[in-house]
Design a protein around this motif. Structure first.
Motif, PDB file in Angstrom:
ATOM      1  N   GLY A   1       0.694  -0.972   0.005  1.00 18.16           N
ATOM      2  CA  GLY A   1       0.114  -0.068   0.051  1.00 18.16           C
ATOM      3  C   GLY A   1       0.864   1.326   0.130  1.00 18.16           C
ATOM      4  O   GLY A   1       0.519   2.248  -0.074  1.00 18.16           O
ATOM      5  N   LEU A   2       2.165   1.238  -0.073  1.00 17.07           N
ATOM      6  CA  LEU A   2       2.984   2.651  -0.076  1.00 17.07           C
ATOM      7  C   LEU A   2       3.700   2.782  -1.345  1.00 17.07           C
ATOM      8  O   LEU A   2       4.500   3.765  -1.487  1.00 17.07           O
ATOM      9  N   GLY A   3       3.447   2.187  -2.562  1.00 21.49           N
ATOM     10  CA  GLY A   3       3.758   2.282  -3.661  1.00 21.49           C
ATOM     11  C   GLY A   3       5.129   1.503  -3.900  1.00 21.49           C
ATOM     12  O   GLY A   3       5.800   1.596  -4.999  1.00 21.49           O
ATOM     13  N   GLY A   4       5.583   0.952  -2.850  1.00 22.46           N
ATOM     14  CA  GLY A   4       6.803   0.113  -2.883  1.00 22.46           C
ATOM     15  C   GLY A   4       6.569  -1.303  -3.763  1.00 22.46           C
ATOM     16  O   GLY A   4       5.576  -1.686  -4.052  1.00 22.46           O
ATOM     17  N   THR A   5       7.546  -1.938  -3.739  1.00 20.73           N
ATOM     18  CA  THR A   5       7.524  -3.390  -4.124  1.00 20.73           C
ATOM     19  C   THR A   5       7.910  -4.364  -3.037  1.00 20.73           C
ATOM     20  O   THR A   5       9.112  -4.310  -2.373  1.00 20.73           O
ATOM     21  N   ARG A   6       7.155  -5.243  -2.611  1.00 27.76           N
ATOM     22  CA  ARG A   6       7.386  -6.289  -1.816  1.00 27.76           C
ATOM     23  C   ARG A   6       8.265  -7.490  -2.225  1.00 27.76           C
ATOM     24  O   ARG A   6       8.055  -7.751  -3.464  1.00 27.76           O
ATOM     25  N   THR A   7       9.176  -7.898  -1.731  1.00 28.48           N
ATOM     26  CA  THR A   7      10.227  -8.807  -2.286  1.00 28.48           C
ATOM     27  C   THR A   7      10.714 -10.057  -1.468  1.00 28.48           C
ATOM     28  O   THR A   7      10.332  -9.723  -0.050  1.00 28.48           O
ATOM     29  N   ARG A   8      11.015 -10.951  -1.858  1.00 29.61           N
ATOM     30  CA  ARG A   8      11.480 -12.067  -0.986  1.00 29.61           C
ATOM     31  C   ARG A   8      13.024 -12.351  -1.664  1.00 29.61           C
ATOM     32  O   ARG A   8      12.988 -12.417  -2.736  1.00 29.61           O
ATOM     33  N   TRP A   9      13.589 -13.160  -0.897  1.00 22.31           N
ATOM     34  CA  TRP A   9      14.859 -14.000  -1.324  1.00 22.31           C
ATOM     35  C   TRP A   9      14.606 -15.373  -1.324  1.00 22.31           C
ATOM     36  O   TRP A   9      14.100 -15.889  -0.613  1.00 22.31           O
ATOM     37  N   GLU A  10      15.335 -15.855  -2.700  1.00 22.32           N
ATOM     38  CA  GLU A  10      15.276 -17.169  -2.835  1.00 22.32           C
ATOM     39  C   GLU A  10      16.873 -17.689  -2.850  1.00 22.32           C
ATOM     40  O   GLU A  10      17.665 -17.002  -3.025  1.00 22.32           O
ATOM     41  N   TYR A  11      17.159 -18.801  -2.172  1.00 22.56           N
ATOM     42  CA  TYR A  11      18.270 -19.397  -2.322  1.00 22.56           C
ATOM     43  C   TYR A  11      18.553 -20.265  -3.613  1.00 22.56           C
ATOM     44  O   TYR A  11      17.847 -21.046  -4.051  1.00 22.56           O
ATOM     45  N   TRP A  12      19.798 -20.052  -4.022  1.00 16.18           N
ATOM     46  CA  TRP A  12      20.356 -20.854  -5.187  1.00 16.18           C
ATOM     47  C   TRP A  12      21.543 -21.596  -4.765  1.00 16.18           C
ATOM     48  O   TRP A  12      22.511 -21.017  -4.124  1.00 16.18           O
ATOM     49  N   PRO A  13      21.793 -22.491  -5.351  1.00 15.08           N
ATOM     50  CA  PRO A  13      23.109 -23.233  -4.842  1.00 15.08           C
ATOM     51  C   PRO A  13      24.303 -22.606  -5.897  1.00 15.08           C
ATOM     52  O   PRO A  13      24.315 -22.040  -6.625  1.00 15.08           O
ATOM     53  N   ALA A  14      25.282 -22.561  -4.692  1.00 14.05           N
ATOM     54  CA  ALA A  14      26.643 -21.849  -5.311  1.00 14.05           C
ATOM     55  C   ALA A  14      27.751 -22.951  -4.689  1.00 14.05           C
ATOM     56  O   ALA A  14      27.548 -23.640  -3.986  1.00 14.05           O
ATOM     57  N   LYS A  15      28.835 -22.414  -5.232  1.00 11.71           N
ATOM     58  CA  LYS A  15      30.102 -23.050  -5.047  1.00 11.71           C
ATOM     59  C   LYS A  15      31.439 -22.070  -5.129  1.00 11.71           C
ATOM     60  O   LYS A  15      31.092 -21.315  -5.686  1.00 11.71           O
ATOM     61  N   ARG A  16      32.382 -22.569  -4.574  1.00 13.22           N
ATOM     62  CA  ARG A  16      33.681 -21.829  -4.567  1.00 13.22           C
ATOM     63  C   ARG A  16      34.397 -22.282  -5.732  1.00 13.22           C
ATOM     64  O   ARG A  16      34.600 -23.431  -5.950  1.00 13.22           O
ATOM     65  N   ASP A  17      34.923 -21.527  -6.700  1.00 11.74           N
ATOM     66  CA  ASP A  17      35.663 -21.961  -7.925  1.00 11.74           C
ATOM     67  C   ASP A  17      37.033 -21.358  -7.711  1.00 11.74           C
ATOM     68  O   ASP A  17      37.074 -20.112  -8.501  1.00 11.74           O
ATOM     69  N   GLY A  18      37.909 -21.781  -7.278  1.00 14.90           N
ATOM     70  CA  GLY A  18      39.290 -21.235  -7.158  1.00 14.90           C
ATOM     71  C   GLY A  18      39.216 -19.722  -6.506  1.00 14.90           C
ATOM     72  O   GLY A  18      38.747 -19.829  -5.165  1.00 14.90           O
TER      73      GLY A  18
END
Length: 187
Positions: free
Chosen positions: A147-164
């Motif tokens: 109701g304030l003109g903004g955008t409601r967001t959420r965060w999704e997890y995606w797999p990640a790895k260390r590469d060097g």
């Protein structure tokens, strides 16, 4: 006299033919420009059109977006930049962000996965594979309560790895919002 005129006419006709034959228009056959993979390097922000050949977008030596050939079927303007706000994804006593927050847009799905790579800080050397994720901000489907003109967001997890020296994640889509690598720490 008549023979001389005929000879001059014949010579002029030959010169005209020779001029036409050497004209660039007579020899040039229009060719479609060949598309090449994009290679762009900037320190803070990149706005570039990427086509079917893909390419690599680098924000200094700290972040890189690798788009393989065929990932984007038609020419599309891609926005890739650093984002200063990283507070929303790290609102937890057991979670901390690693490296810079980046923003990739527009909202887009890919025919082949693209790769986001961010230079890993020295403090992340002891990470286990299960500890690391890429948080991707996404617009929430429920916009009623804002109701304030903004955008409601959420965060999704995606797999990640260390590469060097880099933290890396494969993405099949982006949502035109922020993303950052995070690590879950034990309490």
């Amino acid at each position: 006299m008549l023979k001389h005129r005929d000879l001059i006419g014949f010579i002029l006709a030959l010169c005209s033919l020779a001029a036409c034959a050497s004209s660039p228009k007579a020899k040039t056959v229009p060719q479609k420009a060949k598309e090449v993979a994009v290679q762009v390097h900037n320190n803070q922000r990149i706005d570039v059109v990427v086509g079917a050949m893909g390419g690599t977008l680098s924000l200094g030596s700290n972040a890189e977006l690798r788009i393989p050939e065929g990932a984007i079927p038609i020419k599309t303007e891609i926005h890739f930049r650093f984002d200063s706000d990283s507070s929303l994804a790290t609102q937890s006593s057991t979670r901390r962000h690693i490296g810079p927050t980046v923003h990739i847009g527009p909202e887009l799905g890919f025919a082949k996965a693209i790769e986001l790579r961010v230079r890993a800080p020295q403090s992340s050397n002891q990470l286990g594979e299960g500890d690391l994720s890429l948080f991707i901000e996404k617009q929430s489907p429920d916009q009623r309560g804002l109701g304030l003109g903004g955008t409601r967001t959420r965060w999704e997890y995606w797999p990640a790895k260390r590469d060097g020296e880099y933290l890396s994640a494969q993405l099949n889509e982006v949502y035109d919002f922020r993303m950052q690598f995070v690590v879950e720490a034990e309490e």
